[in-house]
Scaffold this motif. Sequence first.
Motif, short mmCIF file in Angstrom:
data_model
loop_
_atom_site.label_atom_id
_atom_site.label_comp_id
_atom_site.label_asym_id
_atom_site.label_seq_id
_atom_site.Cartn_x
_atom_site.Cartn_y
_atom_site.Cartn_z
N ARG A 160 127.68 58.54 124.45
CA ARG A 160 128.77 57.49 124.40
C ARG A 160 128.58 57.09 122.66
NH1 ARG A 160 131.55 54.07 127.27
NH2 ARG A 160 130.99 55.00 129.15
N VAL A 161 127.45 56.99 122.23
CA VAL A 161 127.27 56.41 120.96
C VAL A 161 128.23 57.45 120.08
CG1 VAL A 161 125.84 55.56 119.09
CG2 VAL A 161 125.26 55.36 121.60
N VAL A 162 127.91 58.73 120.12
CA VAL A 162 128.52 59.63 119.46
C VAL A 162 130.07 59.44 119.33
CG1 VAL A 162 128.79 62.32 118.98
CG2 VAL A 162 126.63 61.17 119.59
N ARG A 212 135.38 57.92 117.30
CA ARG A 212 136.62 57.10 117.61
C ARG A 212 137.09 56.07 116.50
NH1 ARG A 212 135.64 55.19 122.76
NH2 ARG A 212 135.54 57.34 123.51
N ILE A 213 135.90 55.18 116.10
CA ILE A 213 135.97 54.25 115.11
C ILE A 213 136.27 54.85 113.87
CG2 ILE A 213 134.89 52.62 113.67
CD1 ILE A 213 134.82 51.19 116.17
N GLY A 214 135.84 56.24 113.67
CA GLY A 214 135.99 56.71 112.40
C GLY A 214 137.66 57.22 112.57
N ARG A 215 138.09 57.72 113.58
CA ARG A 215 139.41 58.29 113.70
C ARG A 215 140.33 57.11 113.51
NH1 ARG A 215 138.52 61.00 118.47
NH2 ARG A 215 139.77 59.41 119.62
N ILE A 275 127.19 62.35 113.61
CA ILE A 275 126.05 61.62 113.52
C ILE A 275 124.95 62.38 114.27
CG2 ILE A 275 126.99 60.36 115.62
CD1 ILE A 275 125.40 58.01 114.97
N THR A 276 123.57 62.25 113.76
CA THR A 276 122.61 62.69 114.32
C THR A 276 121.37 61.47 114.74
OG1 THR A 276 122.72 64.69 112.67
CG2 THR A 276 120.52 64.47 114.01
N THR A 277 120.97 61.67 115.73
CA THR A 277 120.35 60.26 116.22
C THR A 277 118.91 60.90 116.89
OG1 THR A 277 121.17 61.01 118.58
CG2 THR A 277 122.42 59.10 117.41
N PHE A 278 118.14 59.95 116.34
CA PHE A 278 116.63 60.15 116.77
C PHE A 278 116.25 58.62 117.37
CE2 PHE A 278 116.92 62.69 112.96
CZ PHE A 278 116.49 63.90 113.47
N ILE A 292 121.11 59.56 111.31
CA ILE A 292 121.72 60.01 110.11
C ILE A 292 123.26 59.97 110.30
CG2 ILE A 292 121.91 61.88 108.37
CD1 ILE A 292 119.35 62.77 109.68
N LEU A 293 123.82 59.52 109.32
CA LEU A 293 125.42 59.35 109.61
C LEU A 293 126.20 59.86 108.48
CD1 LEU A 293 126.96 57.81 111.84
CD2 LEU A 293 127.09 55.76 110.04
N THR A 294 126.90 60.62 108.51
CA THR A 294 127.85 61.26 107.50
C THR A 294 129.48 60.91 107.75
OG1 THR A 294 126.44 63.33 107.12
CG2 THR A 294 128.78 63.50 106.33
N VAL A 295 130.23 60.39 106.78
CA VAL A 295 131.62 60.31 106.92
C VAL A 295 132.17 60.93 105.93
CG1 VAL A 295 131.47 57.88 107.91
CG2 VAL A 295 131.66 58.30 105.43
N SER A 296 133.49 61.55 106.19
CA SER A 296 134.00 62.40 105.21
C SER A 296 135.69 62.21 105.38
CB SER A 296 133.77 64.05 105.46
OG SER A 296 134.33 64.43 106.56
#
Lengths: 179, 255
Positions: B30-32, B37-40, B48-51, B56-60
Amino acid sequence: MNIVYELIADGFFAAIAGMGFGAISDPPLKAFPGIGILAALGHALRYALMDYAGIDIASASFCAALLIGFMSLLLGERLRCPMTVLYIPALLPMIPGMYAYRTVFSMIMFMQNIGDAALSSEYMAALLLNAVVTVTVIFALAVGATIPIFLFKEKAYSMTREKPRNRKRHDGNVLADNK
Amino acid sequence: MKTEEQLQETLDFIGEYAGQLLGSGVHTSRVVRNTKRIGRSQDINVHITTFQRTAILTVSDPETHRTLTEVIDIPQLPISFELNSNLSALSWRAADRHMPLCDIREEYRRLVSRPKINPLFVMLMASLANASFCRLFGGDLCAVCIVFSSTLVGFSLKQELQKMGLNHFIVFILSAFMASLCASSALVFNADAEVALATSVLFLIPGVPLINGVIDIVEGHILLGLSRIINALLLVVCLAIGLSATLLLVKNSLL
């Protein structure tokens, strides 16, 4: 008549248990009745399956969780809240507390009677039995309630989305249904 | 087309949003979905990679192919289904209405600062829940009343200790010990002592992380799912330690 009464009592207490344990996790107020209904239906179904149909606790829990999952799909859409918000608290009353307790109790008694071969193996068997039931039931609960999400991905993923007629663009135009 | 600052600003907000969701007990997929969706809504791609403790978050920017990456710390927050629900709805609104970032942020702040449910109400509900649990396991009326009051004691102890900022493992051990010790009074009143003892500590079961863990695993986020389950199991072990202390005291009367 007795059966009906027992099922209703079972559902009633399960509903209180579900809503109460839900309250610890800060749910939205609108979700409380939904949680209660789901918990009551699920627990009453499990009770019926176990006591009247003679099905084992893991399979009965799985069926009940499946019912809770499908019902949360329907209710979640109506309440506009994610399925997990409804079904996680509703599953909690079905956590096999007595088995979990007996696991701990047998472990203690096992340690206390480690010198006595007969008693210690008796408690070891009880420990294993109770631990296996506890773990299996919890796994069955979580997986059962999650299956409807896999079956109806599209719907399950857009529970909190506004209905199309309410969706307005920032500039006031109604938006086309884009994914 | 985004300028460097706009991209950075969006990244900062999405980082905060994702951290808030992960911290308040939302399962990973759900987080992903929400962050993407916010990015869109801002016309950028998010990965996003989660631990358990960091993400770790990448935006492009799909037009210029400029990329920014950030590691965010996940705050340890109390579980909140209300935030889960409201922040998910916010992501849909943002995407459907193409809300500008400043509006999304404003609404986010409003949702996050909403007051939580009254702790007294929670305590009462948890006690009622535990008491009905006792009834479900076949406890008699006396046992139900004992479980209700021992949950009140255990739960208020938990709330007070948490307020003091004590380590949460120790909080769990002490509250489990206290609740089960109160419940062992069932032995005196000749009530269903076994059921009372077993149910008195159940309000401490970390059901949300346990079930979230299984959901994460079946959805393919196996590493984070396992971390959640291990975390929950540690709490269950603490609960068992507290309960064991009581059982060691009263075991002879239980046999």
